[in-house]
Write a protein that holds these residues in place. Structure first.
Motif, PDB file in Angstrom:
ATOM      1  N   GLU A  42      10.557 -50.985   7.320  1.00 52.82           N
ATOM      2  CA  GLU A  42      10.182 -50.140   8.388  1.00 52.82           C
ATOM      3  C   GLU A  42      11.001 -49.777   9.513  1.00 52.82           C
ATOM      4  O   GLU A  42      11.110 -48.561   9.790  1.00 52.82           O
ATOM      5  N   LEU A  91      -4.359 -45.597   7.478  1.00 50.40           N
ATOM      6  CA  LEU A  91      -3.310 -45.923   8.335  1.00 50.40           C
ATOM      7  C   LEU A  91      -2.963 -45.189   9.600  1.00 50.40           C
ATOM      8  O   LEU A  91      -2.560 -45.561  10.577  1.00 50.40           O
ATOM      9  N   TYR A  92      -2.995 -43.881   9.428  1.00 48.59           N
ATOM     10  CA  TYR A  92      -2.626 -42.826  10.448  1.00 48.59           C
ATOM     11  C   TYR A  92      -3.725 -41.658  10.200  1.00 48.59           C
ATOM     12  O   TYR A  92      -4.365 -41.387   9.053  1.00 48.59           O
ATOM     13  N   ARG A 135       8.595 -51.732   2.645  1.00 44.60           N
ATOM     14  CA  ARG A 135       9.296 -51.083   3.562  1.00 44.60           C
ATOM     15  C   ARG A 135       9.946 -51.944   4.510  1.00 44.60           C
ATOM     16  O   ARG A 135       9.100 -52.798   5.040  1.00 44.60           O
ATOM     17  N   LEU A 158       9.933 -45.878   8.834  1.00 44.08           N
ATOM     18  CA  LEU A 158       9.306 -45.134   9.416  1.00 44.08           C
ATOM     19  C   LEU A 158      10.282 -44.452  10.388  1.00 44.08           C
ATOM     20  O   LEU A 158      11.078 -44.978  11.063  1.00 44.08           O
ATOM     21  N   TYR A 204       1.694 -49.761  14.905  1.00 48.46           N
ATOM     22  CA  TYR A 204       1.476 -48.270  14.608  1.00 48.46           C
ATOM     23  C   TYR A 204       0.383 -48.264  13.565  1.00 48.46           C
ATOM     24  O   TYR A 204      -0.050 -47.050  13.420  1.00 48.46           O
ATOM     25  N   CYS A 205      -0.393 -49.267  13.089  1.00 48.02           N
ATOM     26  CA  CYS A 205      -0.935 -49.148  11.926  1.00 48.02           C
ATOM     27  C   CYS A 205      -2.541 -49.187  12.047  1.00 48.02           C
ATOM     28  O   CYS A 205      -2.894 -50.284  12.709  1.00 48.02           O
ATOM     29  N   PRO A 244       7.375 -39.787   8.514  1.00 54.90           N
ATOM     30  CA  PRO A 244       7.317 -39.840   9.841  1.00 54.90           C
ATOM     31  C   PRO A 244       6.005 -40.877  10.272  1.00 54.90           C
ATOM     32  O   PRO A 244       5.123 -41.216   9.740  1.00 54.90           O
ATOM     33  N   PHE A 245       6.376 -41.289  11.595  1.00 54.20           N
ATOM     34  CA  PHE A 245       5.308 -42.514  12.043  1.00 54.20           C
ATOM     35  C   PHE A 245       4.334 -41.259  12.835  1.00 54.20           C
ATOM     36  O   PHE A 245       4.700 -40.254  13.727  1.00 54.20           O
ATOM     37  N   ILE A 246       3.245 -41.305  12.599  1.00 60.84           N
ATOM     38  CA  ILE A 246       2.217 -40.534  12.949  1.00 60.84           C
ATOM     39  C   ILE A 246       1.205 -41.596  13.893  1.00 60.84           C
ATOM     40  O   ILE A 246       0.427 -42.237  13.198  1.00 60.84           O
ATOM     41  N   GLN A 251      -1.874 -51.070  -3.820  1.00 65.33           N
ATOM     42  CA  GLN A 251      -1.531 -51.131  -2.480  1.00 65.33           C
ATOM     43  C   GLN A 251      -2.699 -51.725  -1.733  1.00 65.33           C
ATOM     44  O   GLN A 251      -3.818 -51.412  -2.020  1.00 65.33           O
TER      45      GLN A 251
HETATM   46  N1  5AD Z   1       2.035 -43.429  10.216  1.00 70.20           N
HETATM   47  C1  5AD Z   1       2.824 -43.241   9.312  1.00 70.20           C
HETATM   48  N2  5AD Z   1       3.039 -44.404   8.472  1.00 70.20           N
HETATM   49  C2  5AD Z   1       2.498 -45.586   8.757  1.00 70.20           C
HETATM   50  N3  5AD Z   1       2.390 -46.532   7.891  1.00 70.20           N
HETATM   51  C3  5AD Z   1       1.582 -47.511   8.739  1.00 70.20           C
HETATM   52  N4  5AD Z   1       1.135 -47.063   9.824  1.00 70.20           N
HETATM   53  C4  5AD Z   1       1.802 -45.567   9.837  1.00 70.20           C
HETATM   54  C5  5AD Z   1       1.537 -44.704  10.681  1.00 70.20           C
HETATM   55  N5  5AD Z   1       0.942 -44.802  12.043  1.00 70.20           N
HETATM   56  C6  5AD Z   1       3.108 -46.666   6.830  1.00 70.20           C
HETATM   57  C7  5AD Z   1       3.983 -48.177   7.077  1.00 70.20           C
HETATM   58  C8  5AD Z   1       3.677 -48.899   5.677  1.00 70.20           C
HETATM   59  C9  5AD Z   1       3.094 -48.107   4.849  1.00 70.20           C
HETATM   60  C10 5AD Z   1       2.045 -48.448   3.721  1.00 70.20           C
HETATM   61  O1  5AD Z   1       2.366 -47.185   5.693  1.00 70.20           O
HETATM   62  O2  5AD Z   1       5.450 -47.663   6.877  1.00 70.20           O
HETATM   63  O3  5AD Z   1       4.767 -49.780   4.932  1.00 70.20           O
END
Ligand code: 5AD
Ligand code: SF4
Ligand code: FES
Length: 344
Positions: free
Chosen positions: A158, A302-303, A156, A196, A66-67, A226-228, A104
């Motif tokens: 996660e 990250l997103y 996290r 997430l 996801y990252c 939220p996961f983005i 971080q």
């Molecule tokens: N969307 C949202 N949060 C994300 N993280 C990593 N990728 C994404 C994403 N696509 C978050 C993870 C990680 C934090 C540093 O960033 O939860 O623990």
């Protein structure tokens, strides 16, 4: 369900079934957010703790699907701050009135124990609390950072769905992640975790398990976002999480852990222009403004759509102060450790 919310506000207990029911329907959202806001006020008060976030390296040996910082993503310009830059950003954070810095990074082995210990010791001379967020390390490494003066750690979980975790974080082990959290707790860190929301394959039942996990761990901080979906990752085409569901997971967490620190997360604001303010009125009591300067912010991708990428730390300080005071809250001037005011 209304009775369950009222009871949870007093007992800080909910069953998994009750949590799933709350997550399934929007029917009780109003009372849920009100109860979380009232508990926040009762247990941690009206002050908002600000944490200055320093994103000191976007180099990562892991490959989380996801990252955007995953090692196989070649579309991100990688950077590491020098020790001098990190200390400079920390000193500036102190000058903006922040009492905590969050260090971080991706999982970047360039920052050895010696290097990080040096940075931690130097920052402690500035009279700042330090939160580390540098991923999975050995017990000895965690001990060394604690001895150097680190106060808190963010890691996290996660997702607590082990199969999902290991599918999305190839090469990483859920059991080791739990080991890390247990180590950090035993070493005396204030412990932060989180999840997430809206990962592909994640169910409401599994989100309920996440919330119950935070409770069982007795986490001192819980960050929920939220996961983005990131276009530069294998999950580019995934649906992503919603602001509303993330807000509900956060509010229910406040019901169960009334005295902890809960950030209004940057990812929430990415999906909703007023996301952090809404979160602060639905159970959150912390904001983590970015104090990284220049292009680095943009590269810590990250997103997509991350807020503040073209803003300076000074601008963000003013911006967030305005938002907080506009809703009748004030900014805390102390370190903002977990307020141990209630027997849990
Ligand atoms: N969307 C949202 N949060 C994300 N993280 C990593 N990728 C994404 C994403 N696509 C978050 C993870 C990680 C934090 C540093 O960033 O939860 O623990
Ligand atoms: Fe690395 Fe963390 Fe991103 Fe995973 S979530 S790829 S460990 S920075
Ligand atoms: Fe960065 Fe508002 S907090 S612009």
């Amino acid at each position: 369900m209304l009775t369950a919310i009222q009871q949870a506000a007093a007992t800080h207990l909910l069953t998994k079934e009750e949590i799933v029911r709350l997550l399934q329907t929007t029917e009780f959202d109003g009372p849920l957010f009100e109860a979380a806001n009232a508990l926040r006020e009762k247990y941690v008060g009206n002050l908002v703790h600000l944490r200055g976030l320093i994103e000191f390296s976007n180099i990562c040996k892991q490959n989380c699907l996801y990252c955007g910082l995953r090692r196989e993503n070649l579309n991100v310009q990688r950077y590491r701050l020098t020790t001098e830059e990190i200390l400079d950003f920390a000193a500036k954070a102190r000058s903006y009135g922040y009492r905590t810095v969050v260090l971080q990074s991706g999982e970047d082995d360039y920052f050895t124990v010696d290097k990080l210990q040096y940075i931690i010791r130097k920052i402690k001379e500035l009279d700042l609390a330090i939160t580390l967020s540098v991923g999975e390390k050995s017990t000895d490494e965690y001990r060394a950072y604690k001895e150097a003066g680190a106060d808190r750690y963010l890691l996290r979980i996660e997702t607590t769905d082990q199969a999902l975790y290991e599918r999305l974080d190839p090469g990483m082990s859920f059991v080791n992640r739990i080991r890390c959290l247990k180590d950090l707790r035993e070493l005396g860190y204030e412990l932060g975790t989180g999840c997430l929301v809206g990962l592909p394959g994640q169910t409401l039942e599994s989100l309920a398990d996440d919330i119950l996990f935070f409770k069982e761990l007795n986490a001192d901080m819980v960050g929920i976002g939220p996961f983005i979906p990131n276009p530069d990752t294998p999950l580019a085409a995934a649906a992503g999480g919603s602001f509303e569901l993330s807000l509900k997971v956060m509010a229910i967490t406040r019901l169960l852990l009334p005295d902890i620190n809960i950030p209004a997360t940057t990812a929430m604001e990415t999906l909703n222009r007023q996301g952090r303010v809404v979160a602060l009125q639905s159970g959150a009591n912390v904001v983590m403004p970015n104090v990284t300067e220049g292009d680095y912010r943009k590269f810590y991708a990250l997103y997509p759509g991350k807020i503040c990428i073209n803003d300076t730390p000074a601008h963000c300080r003013g911006c967030i102060t305005g938002k907080i005071t506009a809703i009748g809250r004030s900014i805390s001037e102390d370190y903002g450790f977990r307020n141990k005011c209630c027997p849990l």
